[in-house]
Design a protein around this motif. Structure first.
Motif, PDB file in Angstrom:
ATOM      1  N   LEU A   1       0.853  -1.263  -0.069  1.00 52.70           N
ATOM      2  CA  LEU A   1      -0.111  -0.077  -0.089  1.00 52.70           C
ATOM      3  C   LEU A   1       0.965   1.263  -0.005  1.00 52.70           C
ATOM      4  CD1 LEU A   1      -2.882   1.289   0.173  1.00 52.70           C
ATOM      5  CD2 LEU A   1      -2.775   1.092   2.602  1.00 52.70           C
ATOM      6  N   THR A   2       0.760   2.005  -1.045  1.00 45.16           N
ATOM      7  CA  THR A   2       1.476   3.425  -1.215  1.00 45.16           C
ATOM      8  C   THR A   2       0.510   4.349  -1.200  1.00 45.16           C
ATOM      9  OG1 THR A   2       1.492   3.388  -3.524  1.00 45.16           O
ATOM     10  CG2 THR A   2       3.338   2.328  -2.454  1.00 45.16           C
ATOM     11  N   HIS A   3      -0.671   4.375  -1.437  1.00 46.07           N
ATOM     12  CA  HIS A   3      -1.557   5.504  -1.349  1.00 46.07           C
ATOM     13  C   HIS A   3      -3.036   5.531  -0.313  1.00 46.07           C
ATOM     14  CE1 HIS A   3       1.029   6.269  -4.772  1.00 46.07           C
ATOM     15  NE2 HIS A   3       0.349   7.450  -4.865  1.00 46.07           N
ATOM     16  N   LEU A   4      -3.095   6.211   0.478  1.00 51.56           N
ATOM     17  CA  LEU A   4      -4.274   5.913   1.406  1.00 51.56           C
ATOM     18  C   LEU A   4      -5.165   7.233   1.353  1.00 51.56           C
ATOM     19  CD1 LEU A   4      -5.883   4.410   3.654  1.00 51.56           C
ATOM     20  CD2 LEU A   4      -4.256   5.646   5.444  1.00 51.56           C
ATOM     21  N   VAL A   5      -6.529   7.117   1.168  1.00 49.79           N
ATOM     22  CA  VAL A   5      -7.398   8.230   1.164  1.00 49.79           C
ATOM     23  C   VAL A   5      -8.404   7.866   2.318  1.00 49.79           C
ATOM     24  CG1 VAL A   5      -9.006   9.383  -0.089  1.00 49.79           C
ATOM     25  CG2 VAL A   5      -7.048   8.588  -1.308  1.00 49.79           C
ATOM     26  N   LEU A   6      -8.537   8.811   3.193  1.00 53.25           N
ATOM     27  CA  LEU A   6      -9.611   9.023   4.326  1.00 53.25           C
ATOM     28  C   LEU A   6     -10.819   9.886   3.889  1.00 53.25           C
ATOM     29  CD1 LEU A   6      -9.289   7.248   6.878  1.00 53.25           C
ATOM     30  CD2 LEU A   6      -7.164   7.851   5.702  1.00 53.25           C
TER      31      LEU A   6
ATOM     32  N   MET B   1      -4.237   6.570  13.531  1.00 51.88           N
ATOM     33  CA  MET B   1      -2.645   6.399  13.530  1.00 51.88           C
ATOM     34  C   MET B   1      -2.235   4.937  13.730  1.00 51.88           C
ATOM     35  SD  MET B   1      -1.543   9.623  13.771  1.00 51.88           S
ATOM     36  CE  MET B   1       0.171   9.164  14.226  1.00 51.88           C
ATOM     37  N   ASP B   2      -3.084   3.965  14.266  1.00 61.72           N
ATOM     38  CA  ASP B   2      -2.705   2.708  14.393  1.00 61.72           C
ATOM     39  C   ASP B   2      -2.655   2.118  12.920  1.00 61.72           C
ATOM     40  OD1 ASP B   2      -2.453   2.725  17.307  1.00 61.72           O
ATOM     41  OD2 ASP B   2      -4.607   1.985  17.547  1.00 61.72           O
ATOM     42  N   LEU B   3      -3.550   2.431  12.031  1.00 63.01           N
ATOM     43  CA  LEU B   3      -3.546   2.033  10.890  1.00 63.01           C
ATOM     44  C   LEU B   3      -2.351   2.107   9.973  1.00 63.01           C
ATOM     45  CD1 LEU B   3      -5.276   0.783   8.375  1.00 63.01           C
ATOM     46  CD2 LEU B   3      -5.988   2.895   7.769  1.00 63.01           C
ATOM     47  N   PHE B   4      -1.478   3.198  10.559  1.00 62.15           N
ATOM     48  CA  PHE B   4      -0.226   3.535   9.741  1.00 62.15           C
ATOM     49  C   PHE B   4       0.772   2.368  10.325  1.00 62.15           C
ATOM     50  CE2 PHE B   4      -1.246   8.181   9.932  1.00 62.15           C
ATOM     51  CZ  PHE B   4      -1.916   8.220   8.596  1.00 62.15           C
ATOM     52  N   ASN B   5       0.537   1.572  11.072  1.00 64.35           N
ATOM     53  CA  ASN B   5       1.434   0.665  11.673  1.00 64.35           C
ATOM     54  C   ASN B   5       1.362  -0.595  10.647  1.00 64.35           C
ATOM     55  OD1 ASN B   5       2.729   2.026  13.801  1.00 64.35           O
ATOM     56  ND2 ASN B   5       1.014   1.674  14.867  1.00 64.35           N
ATOM     57  N   PHE B   6       0.203  -0.653   9.987  1.00 63.53           N
ATOM     58  CA  PHE B   6      -0.107  -1.856   9.135  1.00 63.53           C
ATOM     59  C   PHE B   6       0.170  -1.685   7.609  1.00 63.53           C
ATOM     60  CE2 PHE B   6      -2.704  -2.360  12.972  1.00 63.53           C
ATOM     61  CZ  PHE B   6      -2.493  -3.461  13.128  1.00 63.53           C
TER      62      PHE B   6
ATOM     63  N   THR C   1       4.886   0.787   3.731  1.00 66.68           N
ATOM     64  CA  THR C   1       5.639   1.482   2.889  1.00 66.68           C
ATOM     65  C   THR C   1       4.634   2.613   2.310  1.00 66.68           C
ATOM     66  OG1 THR C   1       4.588  -0.096   1.067  1.00 66.68           O
ATOM     67  CG2 THR C   1       6.777  -0.677   2.211  1.00 66.68           C
ATOM     68  N   LEU C   2       3.824   3.137   3.031  1.00 66.80           N
ATOM     69  CA  LEU C   2       2.807   4.127   2.561  1.00 66.80           C
ATOM     70  C   LEU C   2       3.527   5.446   2.363  1.00 66.80           C
ATOM     71  CD1 LEU C   2      -0.286   4.572   2.236  1.00 66.80           C
ATOM     72  CD2 LEU C   2      -0.034   5.731   4.937  1.00 66.80           C
ATOM     73  N   GLN C   3       3.020   6.213   0.843  1.00 63.40           N
ATOM     74  CA  GLN C   3       3.944   7.113   0.438  1.00 63.40           C
ATOM     75  C   GLN C   3       3.173   8.371   0.347  1.00 63.40           C
ATOM     76  OE1 GLN C   3       5.899   6.327  -3.235  1.00 63.40           O
ATOM     77  NE2 GLN C   3       6.763   4.196  -2.554  1.00 63.40           N
ATOM     78  N   SER C   4       1.978   8.103   0.572  1.00 63.07           N
ATOM     79  CA  SER C   4       0.885   9.150   0.199  1.00 63.07           C
ATOM     80  C   SER C   4      -0.332   9.279   1.026  1.00 63.07           C
ATOM     81  CB  SER C   4       0.268   9.280  -1.265  1.00 63.07           C
ATOM     82  OG  SER C   4      -0.631  10.294  -1.520  1.00 63.07           O
TER      83      SER C   4
ATOM     84  N   CYS D   1       6.193   4.338   8.320  1.00 57.10           N
ATOM     85  CA  CYS D   1       5.579   4.889   7.075  1.00 57.10           C
ATOM     86  C   CYS D   1       6.019   6.170   6.960  1.00 57.10           C
ATOM     87  CB  CYS D   1       4.367   4.407   6.663  1.00 57.10           C
ATOM     88  SG  CYS D   1       3.025   4.847   7.522  1.00 57.10           S
ATOM     89  N   ILE D   2       5.695   7.150   8.296  1.00 53.90           N
ATOM     90  CA  ILE D   2       5.530   8.384   7.963  1.00 53.90           C
ATOM     91  C   ILE D   2       7.043   8.822   8.338  1.00 53.90           C
ATOM     92  CG2 ILE D   2       5.032  10.442   9.703  1.00 53.90           C
ATOM     93  CD1 ILE D   2       2.468   9.179   9.982  1.00 53.90           C
ATOM     94  N   SER D   3       7.847   8.268   9.082  1.00 57.47           N
ATOM     95  CA  SER D   3       9.195   8.557   9.075  1.00 57.47           C
ATOM     96  C   SER D   3      10.097   8.388   7.922  1.00 57.47           C
ATOM     97  CB  SER D   3       9.947   7.779  10.424  1.00 57.47           C
ATOM     98  OG  SER D   3       9.849   6.502  10.348  1.00 57.47           O
ATOM     99  N   ARG D   4       9.914   7.110   7.241  1.00 55.26           N
ATOM    100  CA  ARG D   4      10.763   6.645   6.092  1.00 55.26           C
ATOM    101  C   ARG D   4      10.130   6.707   4.912  1.00 55.26           C
ATOM    102  NH1 ARG D   4      13.818   1.322   8.796  1.00 55.26           N
ATOM    103  NH2 ARG D   4      14.151   2.443  10.873  1.00 55.26           N
TER     104      ARG D   4
END
Length: 468
Positions: free
Chosen positions: A341-346, A359-364, A367-370, A396-399
């Motif tokens: 997953l590289t692109h996430l839209v809420l 925020m927990d979702l980011f831990n799963f 490699t999220l980029q957007s 994903c946020i830090s790297r």
């Protein structure tokens, strides 16, 4: 008689002008009439069928064109304006006679698209004969919206139609299929409001669509089913918009589609949906509203559905789906990782209640980029820069995060705090797009926000902040 020569001259000029306009209009008609039949048919296909027939009075060139127009569109919606007994009204009879005249005097050319909407007029045998006529003309696209008590109005010949490429059926009744079903060319299938009769018949129906690529199920009822398997090696797009109820004993829907690329689901998950074989799935959109009193059950079904999305690259989820995960409890131990997953839209506002799950979702999503917050934050949300959700910072946020889009921005303290944290921790961030809410502030406010964000010591010096 004219009072003076000036008046006579004016009248003469007006007559000359009107003659010129008529000649100009005739010239335009002649110019259009000289176009090839294929071009004129395309133009006529953009008009309602009743207007197409009227063009026969334009000139001899147009007299019989309507009889071979490729698209036919019959809709009795206009009869709603009358508060009479529609079934036996003169308008209803006139509509049915009109449809039959068009089909009776049609030439032998194929019908590309046949749309029939009968919400008021209903005569089972006549409607069935119209559909049969369309099939006899080797129709490629059939769009039916019929208010009927049962599906017998659909002729048996439809389910063995070799020419159909697109089939859309909207009927609020039990859809019964004949023993033999064959759709060798059907690529698009839309079913709306229908109730499926039993596991075996609907399973065979889907299996008979040998080249199906796009399947849409809108408000379809599976109350009569125990297990439904949608198995197709050609299916590429699947949309399920469920009925707005929750069934504690709903059926189990298994999706086996190795070439499925897009999935959209909206509903309370009245049935247990699982993707057993969808390695090609790259894009998904999931909206699961919260149902009071059934939060935990819906959350468990949501986790099972999301487990089948592990290969997606683009994911769109609603705030309600995030809220749903809060009730998953121990089920989160089985929550899937989305390694691609590289692109996430809420798609809904993030509030205090759901920010932690967000925020927990980011831990799963390692490699999220957007990240796109298409509705921004709820105005009551309260965040601080030292909030525990930032410890530790998701990888994903830090790297990996390169783009953040924040819409519906009001420039309140919590929103600015969130953006500051992103700037502070996102090592490879390249772009931050901030879209103001409808009530955009004055330029001074925008400058103040920009100045405050510019003062933050950023991890990424390459990041560009824009206010589109």
């Amino acid at each position: 008689m004219f009072r003076n020569s000036k008046e006579a001259k004016t009248m003469s000029e007006n007559i000359h002008h009107n003659q010129h306009e008529v000649e100009h209009a005739d010239g335009m008609i002649d110019g259009i009439s000289s176009l090839p039949d294929g071009v004129l048919h395309h133009m006529l296909s953009l008009l309602p069928t009743k207007d197409v027939v009227r063009t026969s009075a334009v000139s001899k060139r147009w007299k019989n064109l309507w009889a071979s127009v490729p698209n036919l569109d019959f809709d009795d919606t206009l009869l709603y304006a009358s508060e009479v007994d529609h079934i036996h009204s003169p308008e209803s009879t006139s509509f049915m006679n009109f449809v039959e005249r068009i089909l009776r005097f049609r030439d032998t050319s194929k019908i590309e698209k046949f749309r029939l909407s009968c919400r008021v007029c209903f005569n089972s045998s006549r409607i069935s004969s119209w559909i049969s006529s369309a099939i006899m003309y080797n129709v490629r696209e059939l769009d039916l919206c019929i208010f009927a008590d049962d599906s017998s109005v659909i002729p048996q010949s439809l389910f063995d139609c070799k020419s159909l490429v697109i089939l859309k059926i909207e009927m609020d009744c039990v859809l019964v299929f004949p023993p033999r079903v064959s759709f060798p060319c059907l690529k698009t299938l839309h079913l709306s409001l229908v109730t499926f009769a039993d596991d075996d018949s609907i399973g065979k129906f889907f299996a008979s669509c040998l080249v199906l690529e796009d399947l849409v199920l809108l408000d379809c009822d599976c109350i009569n089913l125990k297990n439904l398997t949608i198995s197709s090696w050609t299916l590429k797009r699947l949309t399920i918009d469920d009925i707005p109820v929750y069934e504690p004993n709903g059926c189990k829907i298994k999706i086996d589609a190795k070439n499925l690329k897009y999935l959209k689901y909206t509903g309370y998950l009245p049935n247990e949906i699982s993707l057993s074989n969808a390695p090609s799935l790259v894009e998904a959109s999931i909206h699961i509203p919260i149902l009071n009193g059934r939060q935990k059950e819906v959350a468990c079904r949501a986790v099972d559905l999301l487990k089948g999305l592990q290969n997606v690259v683009f994911l769109r989820v609603s705030n309600c789906t995030m809220e749903c995960l809060i009730f998953a409890g121990s089920m989160l131990a089985r929550f899937p990782v989305f390694p691609k997953l590289t692109h996430l839209v809420l798609t809904m506002e993030i509030g205090d209640y759901t920010f932690g799950a967000f925020m927990d979702l980011f831990n799963f999503c390692p490699t999220l980029q957007s990240i796109n917050l298409s509705e921004g934050f709820d105005q009551c949300i309260e965040l601080g820069e030292n909030d525990s959700v930032w410890s530790p910072v998701p990888i994903c946020i830090s790297r990996h995060l390169k783009t953040l889009t924040f819409k519906n921005f009001h420039a309140n303290d919590s929103e600015i705090c969130f953006l500051k944290c992103i700037l502070k921790y996102a090592l490879v961030l390249e772009k931050m797009d901030i879209w103001w809410c409808t009530a955009r502030p004055r330029d001074k406010k925008e400058r103040d926000v920009m100045k405050e964000l510019e003062m933050i010591k950023r991890c990424s010096t390459a990041c560009v902040i824009t206010f589109p």
